[in-house]
Design a protein around this motif. Sequence first.
Motif, short mmCIF file in Angstrom:
data_model
loop_
_atom_site.label_atom_id
_atom_site.label_comp_id
_atom_site.label_asym_id
_atom_site.label_seq_id
_atom_site.Cartn_x
_atom_site.Cartn_y
_atom_site.Cartn_z
N ALA A 44 56.68 42.07 -15.71
CA ALA A 44 57.67 41.26 -16.32
C ALA A 44 58.80 41.26 -15.35
CB ALA A 44 58.19 41.76 -17.73
N CYS A 47 57.77 43.45 -24.27
CA CYS A 47 57.16 43.52 -23.15
C CYS A 47 56.47 44.92 -22.89
CB CYS A 47 58.30 43.71 -21.94
SG CYS A 47 59.56 42.05 -21.94
N ARG A 58 59.73 38.40 -12.63
CA ARG A 58 61.22 37.98 -12.79
C ARG A 58 61.45 36.38 -12.79
NH1 ARG A 58 64.93 41.79 -12.00
NH2 ARG A 58 66.59 40.05 -11.40
N ILE A 90 61.81 42.72 -15.24
CA ILE A 90 63.32 42.64 -15.99
C ILE A 90 64.08 43.79 -15.36
CG2 ILE A 90 64.26 42.81 -18.25
CD1 ILE A 90 61.71 41.13 -19.31
N ASN A 91 63.52 44.99 -15.30
CA ASN A 91 64.30 46.40 -14.84
C ASN A 91 63.65 46.46 -13.40
OD1 ASN A 91 65.81 46.92 -17.21
ND2 ASN A 91 63.87 47.55 -18.15
N LEU A 136 67.87 35.88 -20.80
CA LEU A 136 66.84 36.17 -21.62
C LEU A 136 67.27 36.36 -23.22
CD1 LEU A 136 64.31 38.23 -19.59
CD2 LEU A 136 64.27 35.81 -19.99
N ASP A 146 69.35 42.64 -12.68
CA ASP A 146 68.70 42.76 -14.07
C ASP A 146 69.46 42.40 -15.04
OD1 ASP A 146 66.55 43.33 -12.47
OD2 ASP A 146 66.75 45.67 -12.63
N LEU A 149 69.78 38.61 -15.78
CA LEU A 149 68.53 38.25 -16.25
C LEU A 149 68.25 38.66 -17.78
CD1 LEU A 149 65.62 36.92 -15.81
CD2 LEU A 149 64.70 39.13 -15.16
N LYS A 150 68.77 39.74 -18.05
CA LYS A 150 68.56 40.19 -19.58
C LYS A 150 69.65 39.25 -20.29
CE LYS A 150 67.41 45.00 -18.43
NZ LYS A 150 68.12 46.43 -18.33
#
Length: 68
Positions: A37, A63, A11, A39-40, A54, A47, A50-51
């Motif tokens: 990663a 990923c 993260r 991410i989830n 990105l 999350d 963050l997505k």
Amino acid sequence: MHFYITGDTHRSFDRIEDFCYGYETTTEDVMIILGDAGINYWLDLSDKELKGRLSGMDIIFFCVHGNH
């Protein structure tokens, strides 16, 4: 098009952002993240944020799930 490989971001994408800025990556380039990663991780708003962060970067992320 360039391919870059990393793993274990957990993260923390500051170093990825710095790398992309420094190497002037584009949306034609691909960053492969080999596991961890994060991410989830929480499956919540953090999350999603963050997505969003990105998706605004000039690179495509690929990923691989699991531990590298």
